[in-house]
Design a protein around this motif. Structure first.
Motif, PDB file in Angstrom:
ATOM      1  N   ILE A 152      40.942  53.656  25.277  1.00  0.00           N
ATOM      2  CA  ILE A 152      42.288  53.546  24.708  1.00  0.00           C
ATOM      3  C   ILE A 152      42.282  52.629  23.492  1.00  0.00           C
ATOM      4  N   VAL A 153      41.586  51.506  23.604  1.00  0.00           N
ATOM      5  CA  VAL A 153      41.522  50.555  22.480  1.00  0.00           C
ATOM      6  C   VAL A 153      40.896  51.215  21.262  1.00  0.00           C
ATOM      7  N   ARG A 154      39.791  51.923  21.460  1.00  0.00           N
ATOM      8  CA  ARG A 154      39.130  52.581  20.328  1.00  0.00           C
ATOM      9  C   ARG A 154      40.027  53.659  19.708  1.00  0.00           C
ATOM     10  N   GLN A 155      40.722  54.406  20.546  1.00  0.00           N
ATOM     11  CA  GLN A 155      41.595  55.456  20.032  1.00  0.00           C
ATOM     12  C   GLN A 155      42.762  54.865  19.243  1.00  0.00           C
ATOM     13  N   ARG A 156      43.382  53.825  19.806  1.00  0.00           N
ATOM     14  CA  ARG A 156      44.543  53.231  19.141  1.00  0.00           C
ATOM     15  C   ARG A 156      44.164  52.545  17.830  1.00  0.00           C
ATOM     16  N   LEU A 157      42.957  52.012  17.779  1.00  0.00           N
ATOM     17  CA  LEU A 157      42.500  51.361  16.550  1.00  0.00           C
ATOM     18  C   LEU A 157      41.829  52.339  15.594  1.00  0.00           C
ATOM     19  N   SER A 158      41.881  53.622  15.928  1.00  0.00           N
ATOM     20  CA  SER A 158      41.326  54.671  15.052  1.00  0.00           C
ATOM     21  C   SER A 158      39.881  54.379  14.677  1.00  0.00           C
ATOM     22  N   GLU A 159      39.130  53.875  15.645  1.00  0.00           N
ATOM     23  CA  GLU A 159      37.714  53.556  15.443  1.00  0.00           C
ATOM     24  C   GLU A 159      37.476  52.478  14.384  1.00  0.00           C
ATOM     25  N   GLY A 160      38.489  51.663  14.108  1.00  0.00           N
ATOM     26  CA  GLY A 160      38.307  50.563  13.163  1.00  0.00           C
ATOM     27  C   GLY A 160      37.262  49.587  13.664  1.00  0.00           C
ATOM     28  N   ARG A 161      36.447  49.055  12.779  1.00  0.00           N
ATOM     29  CA  ARG A 161      35.329  48.202  13.171  1.00  0.00           C
ATOM     30  C   ARG A 161      35.548  46.724  12.862  1.00  0.00           C
ATOM     31  N   LYS A 162      36.564  46.395  12.065  1.00  0.00           N
ATOM     32  CA  LYS A 162      36.842  44.986  11.776  1.00  0.00           C
ATOM     33  C   LYS A 162      38.336  44.740  11.947  1.00  0.00           C
ATOM     34  N   VAL A 163      38.659  43.662  12.699  1.00  0.00           N
ATOM     35  CA  VAL A 163      40.060  43.337  13.003  1.00  0.00           C
ATOM     36  C   VAL A 163      40.289  41.861  12.740  1.00  0.00           C
ATOM     37  N   THR A 164      41.405  41.555  12.070  1.00  0.00           N
ATOM     38  CA  THR A 164      41.848  40.174  11.922  1.00  0.00           C
ATOM     39  C   THR A 164      43.166  40.015  12.667  1.00  0.00           C
ATOM     40  N   CYS A 165      43.373  38.857  13.270  1.00  0.00           N
ATOM     41  CA  CYS A 165      44.559  38.671  14.118  1.00  0.00           C
ATOM     42  C   CYS A 165      44.986  37.214  14.094  1.00  0.00           C
ATOM     43  N   ARG A 166      46.274  36.978  13.940  1.00  0.00           N
ATOM     44  CA  ARG A 166      46.772  35.621  14.022  1.00  0.00           C
ATOM     45  C   ARG A 166      46.873  35.220  15.483  1.00  0.00           C
ATOM     46  N   LEU A 167      46.940  33.926  15.736  1.00  0.00           N
ATOM     47  CA  LEU A 167      46.935  33.419  17.102  1.00  0.00           C
ATOM     48  C   LEU A 167      48.345  33.213  17.665  1.00  0.00           C
ATOM     49  N   LEU A 168      49.194  32.521  16.928  1.00  0.00           N
ATOM     50  CA  LEU A 168      50.528  32.184  17.422  1.00  0.00           C
ATOM     51  C   LEU A 168      51.347  33.450  17.693  1.00  0.00           C
ATOM     52  N   GLY A 169      51.928  33.520  18.882  1.00  0.00           N
ATOM     53  CA  GLY A 169      52.791  34.640  19.227  1.00  0.00           C
ATOM     54  C   GLY A 169      52.065  35.924  19.577  1.00  0.00           C
ATOM     55  N   VAL A 170      50.739  35.926  19.444  1.00  0.00           N
ATOM     56  CA  VAL A 170      49.956  37.119  19.762  1.00  0.00           C
ATOM     57  C   VAL A 170      48.946  36.809  20.868  1.00  0.00           C
ATOM     58  N   ILE A 171      48.076  35.828  20.595  1.00  0.00           N
ATOM     59  CA  ILE A 171      47.075  35.403  21.580  1.00  0.00           C
ATOM     60  C   ILE A 171      47.563  34.178  22.348  1.00  0.00           C
ATOM     61  N   LEU A 172      48.307  33.316  21.662  1.00  0.00           N
ATOM     62  CA  LEU A 172      48.815  32.085  22.267  1.00  0.00           C
ATOM     63  C   LEU A 172      50.279  32.215  22.660  1.00  0.00           C
ATOM     64  N   GLU A 173      50.663  31.453  23.688  1.00  0.00           N
ATOM     65  CA  GLU A 173      52.067  31.414  24.105  1.00  0.00           C
ATOM     66  C   GLU A 173      52.931  30.733  23.039  1.00  0.00           C
ATOM     67  N   GLU A 174      52.348  29.751  22.355  1.00  0.00           N
ATOM     68  CA  GLU A 174      53.102  29.014  21.338  1.00  0.00           C
ATOM     69  C   GLU A 174      53.411  29.907  20.140  1.00  0.00           C
ATOM     70  N   THR A 175      54.498  29.609  19.454  1.00  0.00           N
ATOM     71  CA  THR A 175      54.937  30.473  18.350  1.00  0.00           C
ATOM     72  C   THR A 175      55.040  29.765  17.003  1.00  0.00           C
ATOM     73  N   CYS A 176      54.796  28.458  16.967  1.00  0.00           N
ATOM     74  CA  CYS A 176      54.867  27.741  15.692  1.00  0.00           C
ATOM     75  C   CYS A 176      53.822  26.635  15.671  1.00  0.00           C
ATOM     76  N   PRO A 177      53.365  26.200  14.480  1.00  0.00           N
ATOM     77  CA  PRO A 177      52.324  25.161  14.378  1.00  0.00           C
ATOM     78  C   PRO A 177      52.716  23.843  15.028  1.00  0.00           C
ATOM     79  N   GLU A 178      54.019  23.516  15.020  1.00  0.00           N
ATOM     80  CA  GLU A 178      54.472  22.259  15.614  1.00  0.00           C
ATOM     81  C   GLU A 178      54.157  22.213  17.113  1.00  0.00           C
ATOM     82  N   GLU A 179      54.244  23.356  17.785  1.00  0.00           N
ATOM     83  CA  GLU A 179      53.945  23.397  19.218  1.00  0.00           C
ATOM     84  C   GLU A 179      52.462  23.151  19.490  1.00  0.00           C
TER      85      GLU A 179
END
Length: 268
Positions: A115-142
């Motif tokens: 599913i991951v490969r299909q949804r990413l259309s076989e993309g081989r490089k991904v960049t991702c921000r941390l706040l609000g996506v990987i981390l529970e925190e949503t702002c640098p102050e937290e």
């Protein structure tokens, strides 16, 4: 009687063949190109059903010999009983054959990796921000107080690292925030899978710094929560995923929207 039994058997084979053809057609419409296991199951099912059709213990059942009886008015009753038994036997064989086919031709559920490969259309490089996506925190102050990895995103994140060159990035206010983020990622086991190393976790002091990181890395996908950054990068990045609880309208055709990373891959 022999001619009738032969005709009934031929009709059963025809119905069975038509049913098998329909199931095979539906299966190939659902199959993913990498579902080798399903193809192996298909081959096994064909061989199995072929053996059923050619087996002497199949639809042609040997009826026990009956002693000859003198002609009488009960002959009609015996004929009706034989006809009913033949119909019941044929129906039973049809039901068993259908059960065999249904068992081997169940829809193949794709794995999370597929599913991951299909949804990413076989993309081989991904960049991702941390706040609000990987981390529970949503702002640098937290992040100055704590950094907490969202447990629900871990499985998807680790699948991405298996076949993608993944870079995580975030704006922080001080060095202590960086240490907290790296420690949280390490404690969550993200660095133990082998697909992500600490050198691929990037920090900057401004939002424009994150934009510069993405432009330099030229990923196939960028994942962010900031709509302004998404808009700025739309011309340069092939695909983007905007994470937002409100599920905004897609600004361009190459930008997808989801309430969370795991929801985008159907994990919730």
């Amino acid at each position: 009687m022999a001619d009738n039994s032969k005709e009934e058997f031929l009709q059963l084979v025809k119905r069975f063949g038509a049913f098998l053809t329909l199931k095979v057609s539906n299966l190939f419409q659902r199959l993913d190109s990498r579902s080798f296991g399903a193809l192996a199951g298909l081959a096994f099912a064909i061989v199995f059903t072929w053996r059923i059709l050619r087996s002497p213990s199949g639809p042609q059942r040997r009826l026990p010999k009956r002693q000859a009886t003198p002609p009488s008015s009960s002959g009609v009753s015996h004929a009706n009983a034989d006809s009913t038994a033949s119909i019941v036997a044929t129906s039973s064989e049809d039901s068993r054959a259908q059960n065999v086919i249904d068992e081997f031709f169940q829809p193949v559920k794709p794995t999370l990796g597929q599913i991951v490969r299909q949804r990413l259309s076989e993309g081989r490089k991904v960049t991702c921000r941390l706040l609000g996506v990987i981390l529970e925190e949503t702002c640098p102050e937290e992040l100055q107080k704590q950094a907490t990895v969202r447990s629900s995103v871990l499985e998807v994140l680790l699948e991405i690292t298996k076949f993608c060159d993944l870079y995580l990035m975030e704006r922080v206010l001080d060095d202590e925030s960086e240490k907290k983020v790296l420690l949280a990622l390490e404690d969550a086991g993200i660095f133990t899978s082998g697909g992500l190393v600490k050198d691929k976790v990037l920090f900057c002091s401004t939002e424009n710094g994150r934009t510069s990181f993405v432009r330099q890395l030229e990923p196939d996908w960028h994942i962010d929560t900031n709509p302004e950054i998404i808009t700025q990068l739309a011309r340069f990045i092939k695909y983007q995923l905007q994470i937002s609880p409100s599920k905004p309208e897609r600004p361009t055709s190459n930008v997808f929207c989801s309430s969370s990373l795991e929801q985008f891959f159907g994990c919730v």
